[in-house]
Design a protein around this motif. Structure first.
Motif, PDB file in Angstrom:
ATOM      1  N   UNK A 133       0.775  -1.234  -0.207  1.00  0.00           N
ATOM      2  CA  UNK A 133      -0.044  -0.038  -0.041  1.00  0.00           C
ATOM      3  C   UNK A 133       0.734   1.372  -0.091  1.00  0.00           C
ATOM      4  N   UNK A 134       2.338   1.190   0.290  1.00  0.00           N
ATOM      5  CA  UNK A 134       2.991   2.419   0.351  1.00  0.00           C
ATOM      6  C   UNK A 134       2.916   3.332  -0.606  1.00  0.00           C
ATOM      7  N   UNK A 135       2.819   2.957  -1.895  1.00  0.00           N
ATOM      8  CA  UNK A 135       3.046   3.866  -2.992  1.00  0.00           C
ATOM      9  C   UNK A 135       1.501   4.663  -3.245  1.00  0.00           C
ATOM     10  N   UNK A 136       0.412   4.060  -3.022  1.00  0.00           N
ATOM     11  CA  UNK A 136      -0.857   4.760  -3.011  1.00  0.00           C
ATOM     12  C   UNK A 136      -1.356   5.429  -1.802  1.00  0.00           C
ATOM     13  N   UNK A 137      -0.601   5.155  -0.696  1.00  0.00           N
ATOM     14  CA  UNK A 137      -1.230   5.579   0.669  1.00  0.00           C
ATOM     15  C   UNK A 137      -1.234   7.221   0.664  1.00  0.00           C
ATOM     16  N   UNK A 138      -0.529   7.871  -0.138  1.00  0.00           N
ATOM     17  CA  UNK A 138      -0.724   9.450  -0.100  1.00  0.00           C
ATOM     18  C   UNK A 138      -1.678   9.837  -1.037  1.00  0.00           C
ATOM     19  N   UNK A 139      -2.198   9.018  -2.047  1.00  0.00           N
ATOM     20  CA  UNK A 139      -2.926   9.559  -2.919  1.00  0.00           C
ATOM     21  C   UNK A 139      -4.313  10.260  -2.307  1.00  0.00           C
ATOM     22  N   UNK A 140      -4.903  11.023  -3.093  1.00  0.00           N
ATOM     23  CA  UNK A 140      -6.140  11.919  -2.721  1.00  0.00           C
ATOM     24  C   UNK A 140      -7.064  11.726  -3.699  1.00  0.00           C
ATOM     25  N   UNK A 141      -8.081  12.681  -3.655  1.00  0.00           N
ATOM     26  CA  UNK A 141      -8.980  12.770  -4.639  1.00  0.00           C
ATOM     27  C   UNK A 141      -8.808  14.202  -5.385  1.00  0.00           C
ATOM     28  N   UNK A 146     -17.182  25.259  -8.880  1.00  0.00           N
ATOM     29  CA  UNK A 146     -17.227  26.098  -9.904  1.00  0.00           C
ATOM     30  C   UNK A 146     -16.016  26.898  -9.900  1.00  0.00           C
ATOM     31  N   UNK A 147     -15.424  27.376  -8.835  1.00  0.00           N
ATOM     32  CA  UNK A 147     -14.310  28.112  -8.964  1.00  0.00           C
ATOM     33  C   UNK A 147     -12.683  27.652  -8.500  1.00  0.00           C
ATOM     34  N   UNK A 148     -13.015  26.377  -8.116  1.00  0.00           N
ATOM     35  CA  UNK A 148     -11.580  25.918  -7.598  1.00  0.00           C
ATOM     36  C   UNK A 148     -11.494  24.538  -8.109  1.00  0.00           C
ATOM     37  N   UNK A 149     -10.124  24.255  -8.425  1.00  0.00           N
ATOM     38  CA  UNK A 149      -9.958  22.647  -8.575  1.00  0.00           C
ATOM     39  C   UNK A 149      -9.141  22.292  -6.861  1.00  0.00           C
ATOM     40  N   UNK A 150     -10.008  21.592  -6.305  1.00  0.00           N
ATOM     41  CA  UNK A 150      -9.860  21.169  -4.686  1.00  0.00           C
ATOM     42  C   UNK A 150      -8.933  19.651  -5.065  1.00  0.00           C
ATOM     43  N   UNK A 151      -8.037  19.400  -4.550  1.00  0.00           N
ATOM     44  CA  UNK A 151      -7.184  18.224  -4.203  1.00  0.00           C
ATOM     45  C   UNK A 151      -7.197  17.761  -2.680  1.00  0.00           C
ATOM     46  N   UNK A 152      -6.934  16.567  -2.594  1.00  0.00           N
ATOM     47  CA  UNK A 152      -6.766  16.085  -1.029  1.00  0.00           C
ATOM     48  C   UNK A 152      -5.579  15.359  -1.263  1.00  0.00           C
ATOM     49  N   UNK A 153      -4.677  15.256  -0.412  1.00  0.00           N
ATOM     50  CA  UNK A 153      -3.576  14.345  -0.172  1.00  0.00           C
ATOM     51  C   UNK A 153      -3.586  13.953   1.291  1.00  0.00           C
ATOM     52  N   UNK A 480      -5.795   6.255   7.771  1.00  0.00           N
ATOM     53  CA  UNK A 480      -6.661   7.168   8.119  1.00  0.00           C
ATOM     54  C   UNK A 480      -6.262   7.623   9.560  1.00  0.00           C
ATOM     55  N   UNK A 481      -5.657   6.725  10.436  1.00  0.00           N
ATOM     56  CA  UNK A 481      -5.100   6.955  11.528  1.00  0.00           C
ATOM     57  C   UNK A 481      -3.542   7.551  11.630  1.00  0.00           C
ATOM     58  N   UNK A 482      -2.821   6.979  10.837  1.00  0.00           N
ATOM     59  CA  UNK A 482      -1.567   7.367  10.821  1.00  0.00           C
ATOM     60  C   UNK A 482      -1.089   8.496   9.920  1.00  0.00           C
ATOM     61  N   UNK A 483      -2.095   9.050   9.232  1.00  0.00           N
ATOM     62  CA  UNK A 483      -2.157  10.179   8.098  1.00  0.00           C
ATOM     63  C   UNK A 483      -2.945  11.175   8.491  1.00  0.00           C
ATOM     64  N   UNK A 484      -2.694  12.501   7.860  1.00  0.00           N
ATOM     65  CA  UNK A 484      -3.625  13.621   8.156  1.00  0.00           C
ATOM     66  C   UNK A 484      -3.848  13.867   6.570  1.00  0.00           C
ATOM     67  N   UNK A 485      -5.258  14.152   6.367  1.00  0.00           N
ATOM     68  CA  UNK A 485      -5.867  14.733   5.087  1.00  0.00           C
ATOM     69  C   UNK A 485      -5.483  16.068   5.123  1.00  0.00           C
ATOM     70  N   UNK A 486      -5.229  16.312   3.869  1.00  0.00           N
ATOM     71  CA  UNK A 486      -4.912  17.743   3.697  1.00  0.00           C
ATOM     72  C   UNK A 486      -5.558  18.264   2.395  1.00  0.00           C
ATOM     73  N   UNK A 487      -6.335  19.190   2.286  1.00  0.00           N
ATOM     74  CA  UNK A 487      -7.090  19.952   1.280  1.00  0.00           C
ATOM     75  C   UNK A 487      -6.367  21.027   0.730  1.00  0.00           C
ATOM     76  N   UNK A 488      -6.145  21.075  -0.637  1.00  0.00           N
ATOM     77  CA  UNK A 488      -5.612  22.048  -0.911  1.00  0.00           C
ATOM     78  C   UNK A 488      -6.563  22.786  -2.321  1.00  0.00           C
ATOM     79  N   UNK A 489      -6.975  24.001  -2.270  1.00  0.00           N
ATOM     80  CA  UNK A 489      -7.713  24.395  -3.569  1.00  0.00           C
ATOM     81  C   UNK A 489      -7.113  25.516  -4.365  1.00  0.00           C
ATOM     82  N   UNK A 490      -7.249  25.337  -5.704  1.00  0.00           N
ATOM     83  CA  UNK A 490      -6.541  26.056  -6.687  1.00  0.00           C
ATOM     84  C   UNK A 490      -7.591  26.789  -7.499  1.00  0.00           C
ATOM     85  N   UNK A 491      -7.466  27.901  -7.690  1.00  0.00           N
ATOM     86  CA  UNK A 491      -8.441  28.775  -8.015  1.00  0.00           C
ATOM     87  C   UNK A 491      -8.409  28.445  -9.710  1.00  0.00           C
TER      88      UNK A 491
END
Ligand code: NAD
Length: 503
Positions: A133-141, A146-153, A480-491
């Motif tokens: 699972x190591x390689x995809x563990x950090x993948x997000x959505x 309408x105004x932002x491309x939101x990504x999670x990591x 989910x326990x050992x990692x933090x979800x991070x959200x980044x929004x790009x206009x």
């Protein structure tokens, strides 16, 4: 030479180095003596001293937390493929030393080799599973608005503490450490004071596999000293804990000032419900396996048998016969099914319930006696004529002790099953599919098996409800326990920004 004698000879070979050097703490890739000197680990087989163990306290935890913190950035930033390869090499190292791990674990805990040889290999499986699972563990959505491309990591939370119990310490520690390392966290492990041997083997295997110094540190010691200090340490971001429910509550309190994230895997008093329409032969095998394997010192054990009154007499008669046949003996004898209980304290606790059962009016239908003087051996025990209000039905005994309670209707079975502070597992035996669906829907437990004993599938969630715990392990739940979800929004354009203070 019998197989037992061969195993004892091999064990003595493996123990020689522990007799000479004892067990040191391992901090930043170096052996470190305990700040408070040493304590001793005792074999429950014959009460002999196995070796000295470093007695770590707050200062040792501070050094280990600093080492884990110093090693964190490089481990987090190491290429995923490289981290994956190290985890695979750890799995290979465990497999190569599986016999040594199993023999040492049996001698330290009293668990029978029959089960511990599999538990050692399961430790390797845990590393292989999370390595994948190591390689995809950090993948997000990406979540387009309408105004932002939101990504999670996902990013690793930081250095974490792992606190383990004594029942199957090697396997349980890998179940926590493998996903933590796969996520990119560094670890300080505080093994149970009653069974420190195999934690030392794990850190050696990990370092031999190329794990950088400081990524996995061990500090031995007691709960109120080293354990408490680990929970309170500001550099430690989360505590993965396995142990008793009341200790879980202390872990939460101790972590409050530093806002610790806690994952708590706690006690259980799990019901196995046998309906009259079940395959009774298979049910009997599973009932016996789930309480008398691993000395009954297993959080998921089915320690309450709820048996329908129409089949009760027949089922209990067969049960008594089988329980009386279970082989209690030296844990390194391959034929042994139950070894000694882990410590004098635990032996006293378990045997005290033999008296409690009689005082409460239950029948000791099998066992209820100790075996020999040399170690902490008891006969597997069955209490019948019990009701769910008795202490033997409500309290976690954590030994090879089963309490049988009759019921007449499905409603009554459900009421008894749920009338308990715990909620870890439940086992339901019926050939009525609709009943199974209805019953499992209402049964208060984190994990339920229908017509099966506990068969772990690593991607499924592991954990309990009520006093049995908070949080889940397994598959992505571990990350989910050992990692933090991070959200980044790009206009994605020049959307309107409300102007304040502008004329
Ligand atoms: P325990 O709670 O006494 O000890 C577990 C660990 O916690 C040990 O390392 C101990 O030193 C440490 N500890 C004790 N007090 C502490 C404190 N104040 N702060 C920090 N650490 C502290 O449990 P045990 O007797 O070693 O293990 C048996 C218990 O573990 C049973 O209740 C069993 O059900 C539970 N268990 C649960 C699971 C699960 O997955 N739910 C699995 C295995 C065991």
């Amino acid at each position: 030479m019998s197989q037992l004698e061969k195993n004892v000879t091999k064990l003595n070979g493996y123990l020689e180095r522990f007799h000479k050097t004892g067990i040191q703490n391992r901090i930043a890739g170096a052996d470190v003596a305990g700040e408070a000197g040493v304590f001793q680990t005792i074999s429950p087989v014959d009460k002999s001293v196995i070796c000295d163990v470093a007695h770590g306290t707050g200062g040792d935890i501070d050094a280990a937390a600093k080492a884990a913190n110093a090693a964190f950035a490089a481990w987090r930033d190491m290429a995923a493929r490289e981290r994956k390869e190290i985890l695979i090499r750890i799995a290979e190292g465990i497999e190569a030393r599986a016999e040594e791990i199993a023999l040492c674990e049996c001698w330290d805990t009293g668990q029978a080799l029959k089960f511990m040889s599999k538990a050692a290999l399961r430790g390797a499986e845990n590393f292989r599973y999370f390595a994948d699972q190591v390689v995809q563990a950090r993948d997000g959505q990406h979540l387009k608005s309408p105004t932002l491309m939101n990504i999670t990591t996902r990013v690793p939370i930081g250095p974490v503490g792992v606190i383990t119990p004594w029942n199957t310490p090697f396997m349980l520690s890998t179940w926590k450490i493998a996903p933590a390392l796969a996520a990119g966290c560094t670890v300080v492990l505080k093994p149970a004071e009653a069974s420190p041997l195999t934690a030392r083997l794990l850190v050696e295997i990990a370092e031999d596999a190329g794990l950088p110094p400081g990524v996995l540190n061990t500090v031995n010691g007691f709960g109120e000293g080293a354990g408490k200090a680990l929970c309170e340490h500001p550099l430690i971001k989360a505590i993965a804990f396995v142990g008793e429910s009341r200790t879980g509550s202390l872990i939460t309190k101790q972590g409050a000032d530093t806002l610790k994230r806690n994952h708590l895997e706690l006690g259980g008093k799990n019901p196995v419900i046998v309906f009259e329409d079940a395959d009774l032969d298979r049910a009997l095998d599973a009932v016996i396996f789930m309480i008398y394997s691993i000395n009954g010192e297993r959080c998921t054990s089915s320690s309450r048998l709820l048996v329908q009154d129409t089949i009760r007499a027949e089922f209990e008669t067969k049960l008594i016969e089988r329980v009386n046949n279970i082989k209690v003996g030296h844990p390194l004898d391959p034929k042994t099914e139950i070894g000694p209980l882990v410590t004098q304290e635990h032996f006293d606790k378990v045997t005290n319930y033999f008296d409690i059962a009689r005082e409460d009016g239950a029948t000791v239908a099998a066992g209820g006696v100790t075996v020999g003087e040399e170690g902490y051996f008891v006969r597997p025990t069955l209490f019948t004529d019990a009701n769910n209000q008795m202490r033997i039905a409500q309290e976690e005994i954590f030994g090879p002790v089963l309490t049988s309670i009759p019921f007449s209707t499905e409603e009554e079975a459900l009421q008894i099953a749920n009338d308990i502070p715990y909620g870890l597992t439940g086992y339901v035996w019926t050939n009525d599919l609709t009943r199974a669906l209805r019953f499992t829907d209402k049964l208060e437990a984190g994990m339920i098996w229908v017509n099966s004993e506990n068969v772990r599938h690593l991607p499924t969630p592991f954990g309990g409800v009520k006093a049995s715990g908070i949080g889940r392990d397994g598959g992505d739940w571990s990350f989910e326990f050992y990692m933090e979800q991070k959200h980044i929004g790009f206009a994605t354009g020049h959307h309107k920004i409300t102007k304040l203070g502008a004329l």
